[in-house]
Design a protein around this motif. Structure first.
Motif, short mmCIF file in Angstrom:
data_model
loop_
_atom_site.label_atom_id
_atom_site.label_comp_id
_atom_site.label_asym_id
_atom_site.label_seq_id
_atom_site.Cartn_x
_atom_site.Cartn_y
_atom_site.Cartn_z
N TYR A 182 0.81 -1.22 0.00
CA TYR A 182 0.00 0.00 0.00
C TYR A 182 0.84 1.28 0.00
CZ TYR A 182 -4.43 -2.43 0.43
OH TYR A 182 -5.53 -3.20 0.18
N ASN A 183 2.16 1.13 0.11
CA ASN A 183 3.10 2.24 -0.07
C ASN A 183 2.70 3.48 0.74
OD1 ASN A 183 5.35 3.52 -1.12
ND2 ASN A 183 4.26 4.30 -2.92
N GLY A 184 2.52 3.28 2.05
CA GLY A 184 2.22 4.41 2.92
C GLY A 184 0.75 4.78 3.01
N ALA A 185 -0.11 4.10 2.28
CA ALA A 185 -1.53 4.43 2.30
C ALA A 185 -2.33 3.53 3.23
CB ALA A 185 -2.11 4.34 0.89
N SER A 186 -1.62 2.80 4.11
CA SER A 186 -2.30 1.96 5.09
C SER A 186 -1.95 2.45 6.49
CB SER A 186 -1.89 0.49 4.94
OG SER A 186 -0.51 0.32 5.26
N CYS A 187 -2.80 2.10 7.46
CA CYS A 187 -2.51 2.44 8.85
C CYS A 187 -3.02 1.33 9.75
CB CYS A 187 -3.13 3.79 9.23
SG CYS A 187 -4.93 3.76 9.34
N GLU A 188 -2.49 1.26 10.96
CA GLU A 188 -2.91 0.23 11.91
C GLU A 188 -3.36 0.88 13.21
OE1 GLU A 188 0.95 -0.65 11.36
OE2 GLU A 188 0.27 -0.84 9.29
N ASP A 189 -4.42 0.34 13.77
CA ASP A 189 -4.90 0.74 15.09
C ASP A 189 -4.78 -0.48 16.00
OD1 ASP A 189 -5.84 3.51 15.01
OD2 ASP A 189 -7.25 2.78 13.51
N SER A 190 -3.97 -0.36 17.04
CA SER A 190 -3.78 -1.51 17.93
C SER A 190 -3.80 -1.11 19.40
CB SER A 190 -2.44 -2.20 17.61
OG SER A 190 -1.37 -1.28 17.71
N GLN A 191 -4.36 0.08 19.70
CA GLN A 191 -4.38 0.54 21.08
C GLN A 191 -5.41 -0.23 21.93
OE1 GLN A 191 -4.07 2.46 18.52
NE2 GLN A 191 -2.21 3.65 18.88
N GLY A 192 -6.38 -0.86 21.28
CA GLY A 192 -7.34 -1.67 22.01
C GLY A 192 -8.47 -0.92 22.66
N SER A 193 -8.56 0.38 22.42
CA SER A 193 -9.63 1.16 23.02
C SER A 193 -10.70 1.46 21.98
CB SER A 193 -9.07 2.48 23.58
OG SER A 193 -10.10 3.41 23.83
N TRP A 194 -11.95 1.18 22.33
CA TRP A 194 -13.05 1.44 21.41
C TRP A 194 -13.20 2.93 21.13
CZ3 TRP A 194 -15.74 -0.59 17.79
CH2 TRP A 194 -17.01 -0.12 17.46
N SER A 195 -13.06 3.76 22.16
CA SER A 195 -13.19 5.20 21.97
C SER A 195 -12.08 5.73 21.06
CB SER A 195 -13.17 5.93 23.32
OG SER A 195 -11.96 5.65 24.01
N HIS A 196 -10.85 5.18 21.22
CA HIS A 196 -9.75 5.61 20.36
C HIS A 196 -10.04 5.23 18.90
CE1 HIS A 196 -5.65 6.23 18.83
NE2 HIS A 196 -5.82 5.07 18.22
N LEU A 197 -10.58 4.03 18.70
CA LEU A 197 -10.87 3.58 17.34
C LEU A 197 -11.91 4.48 16.69
CD1 LEU A 197 -10.62 1.61 14.99
CD2 LEU A 197 -12.26 0.12 16.15
N LEU A 198 -12.98 4.80 17.42
CA LEU A 198 -14.01 5.68 16.86
C LEU A 198 -13.43 7.04 16.49
CD1 LEU A 198 -17.05 4.96 19.22
CD2 LEU A 198 -16.63 4.05 16.93
N GLU A 199 -12.55 7.58 17.34
CA GLU A 199 -11.93 8.87 17.06
C GLU A 199 -11.02 8.77 15.83
OE1 GLU A 199 -8.95 12.11 19.21
OE2 GLU A 199 -9.76 10.42 20.35
N SER A 200 -10.28 7.68 15.73
CA SER A 200 -9.38 7.48 14.59
C SER A 200 -10.16 7.38 13.29
CB SER A 200 -8.55 6.21 14.82
OG SER A 200 -7.71 5.95 13.72
N LEU A 201 -11.29 6.70 13.33
CA LEU A 201 -12.11 6.56 12.13
C LEU A 201 -12.70 7.89 11.70
CD1 LEU A 201 -13.98 3.25 13.02
CD2 LEU A 201 -12.48 3.58 11.06
N ARG A 202 -13.06 8.73 12.67
CA ARG A 202 -13.61 10.04 12.33
C ARG A 202 -12.55 10.95 11.73
NH1 ARG A 202 -16.73 9.34 17.18
NH2 ARG A 202 -15.05 10.28 18.40
N GLU A 203 -11.34 10.92 12.31
CA GLU A 203 -10.29 11.83 11.87
C GLU A 203 -9.69 11.42 10.52
OE1 GLU A 203 -7.43 12.01 14.96
OE2 GLU A 203 -8.66 13.27 16.27
N ALA A 204 -9.56 10.13 10.28
CA ALA A 204 -8.94 9.66 9.03
C ALA A 204 -9.70 8.45 8.50
CB ALA A 204 -7.47 9.31 9.28
N PRO A 205 -10.87 8.67 7.90
CA PRO A 205 -11.63 7.53 7.36
C PRO A 205 -10.85 6.83 6.25
CG PRO A 205 -12.54 9.62 6.61
CD PRO A 205 -11.53 9.96 7.65
N ALA A 206 -11.01 5.53 6.18
CA ALA A 206 -10.28 4.73 5.19
C ALA A 206 -11.24 4.18 4.15
CB ALA A 206 -9.55 3.58 5.88
#
Length: 255
Positions: A182-206
Motif C-alpha cells: 500500500y506504499n504508505g496508504a495503510s494504517c494500523e490501530d492496535s491501542q485496544g480502546s473502542w473510543s480511540h478507534l471511533l476517534e481514529s475513524l472520524r479523523e482519518a476515514p479509510a
C-alpha cells in the motif's frame, strides 16, 4: 421517493449499466413456487428459471435448523443438512449455468431466509459455487445496488485501516508486506480502546477497513456477543450491539 424505487425504472437503469463479465442472480418467491433469473449484465439478456419450491419450504427448512439443540456437534450436523437441502433445491437450476460463470463476477440477490445462507459454499459439480466464477458477492436489492453503484465513495488518503487485536500473529506477520503493497496508504490501530478507534475513524476515514481481532459469539444472548480489541482491557471488549450502533463506516468500500 416512489419514483426512485419504482421497479420498472430500477430494471431499466440496471440494464443500462452494461457491466462487463458480470452476472446477476435474482430470486422471487411465492408461497410454494418461485423464479430465479439469470441476468447477463454485459448484454442485458435475462433468462428465467422456474423453482419448484417457495416460501413454505424455506420456512420449514429454517425452522428445523433453528430448533436444533444448543450443542456444537448438533449445530454442525444441522448446518450440513441445511446446505444439502439447498443444494437439492437449487442444484437443478444452478448446475446448467455453471459453464457461463468462469472468469465472470457473480452477484446474488437472495430473498427471505436465503439471506442467512452462505450460498457461495454450495457444493456443485464437485466444487463450491465460489470456485466456479472469478469472484462472488451479494446484494440486498437492485435499488440499493444502484444507489451505491451510482454514488461511489470518494477516494481517501488512507486506502486500508487494519484494526489489530491481541494474539493475531498471522496478521502481524503480514503487516510488512501490506505496508509495502500500500506504499504508505495503510494504517494500523492496535491501542485496544473502542473510543480511540471511533476517534481514529472520524479523523482519518479509510476506503477499506480490516478487523483482525478475536471475538465471542453468545448463542443465548446474541447482542451480548463481542469483538475483542484487547484481551486484558475492559474497554477492549465491545458488544456487537455497540459496534452496529456506534461504528460509522459509510463510504467504506469494504469491511
Amino acid at each position: 421517493l416512489i419514483d426512485v424505487q419504482w421497479c420498472d425504472r430500477i430494471v431499466e437503469r440496471t440494464l443500462a449499466l452494461h457491466l462487463p463479465n458480470t452476472i446477476f442472480l435474482l430470486f422471487h418467491f411465492g408461497i410454494s413456487a418461485g423464479t430465479m433469473v439469470l441476468l447477463d449484465m454485459e448484454s442485458g439478456t435475462a433468462a428465467p428459471f422456474p423453482l419448484a419450491f417457495g416460501e413454505e419450504q424455506m420456512r420449514a427448512m429454517h425452522q428445523e435448523y433453528e430448533n436444533t439443540p444448543d450443542d456444537a456437534d448438533a449445530r454442525m450436523s444441522a448446518l450440513d443438512k441445511l446446505m444439502s437441502n439447498y443444494v437439492e433445491l437449487l442444484g437443478p437450476v444452478l448446475e446448467p449455468i455453471l459453464p457461463f460463470l468462469p472468469g465472470r463476477q457473480l452477484k446474488i440477490f437472495p430473498r427471505l431466509q436465503m439471506n442467512t445462507v452462505p450460498l457461495h459454499a454450495l457444493r456443485l459439480k464437485g466444487k463450491y459455487l465460489i470456485e466456479h466464477c472469478a469472484s462472488m458477492s451479494y446484494g440486498q436489492t437492485l435499488g440499493l445496488f444502484l444507489e451505491s453503484h451510482e454514488n461511489p465513495p470518494a477516494p481517501r488518503d488512507t486506502a486500508l485501516r487494519i484494526v489489530l487485536g491481541d494474539d493475531v500473529s498471522w496478521y502481524e506477520a503480514l503487516l510488512p508486506k501490506i505496508r509495502k503493497l500500500y506504499n504508505g496508504a495503510s494504517c494500523e490501530d492496535s491501542q485496544g480502546s473502542w473510543s480511540h478507534l471511533l476517534e481514529s475513524l472520524r479523523e482519518a476515514p479509510a476506503s477499506n477497513t480490516l478487523f483482525a481481532c478475536h471475538g465471542r459469539y453468545e448463542a443465548g444472548d446474541p447482542e451480548g456477543s463481542y469483538l475483542q480489541l484487547a484481551e486484558n482491557q475492559v474497554a477492549g471488549k465491545v458488544r456487537f450491539s455497540r459496534v452496529f450502533a456506534e461504528l460509522d463506516l459509510r463510504g467504506c468500500r469494504s469491511v
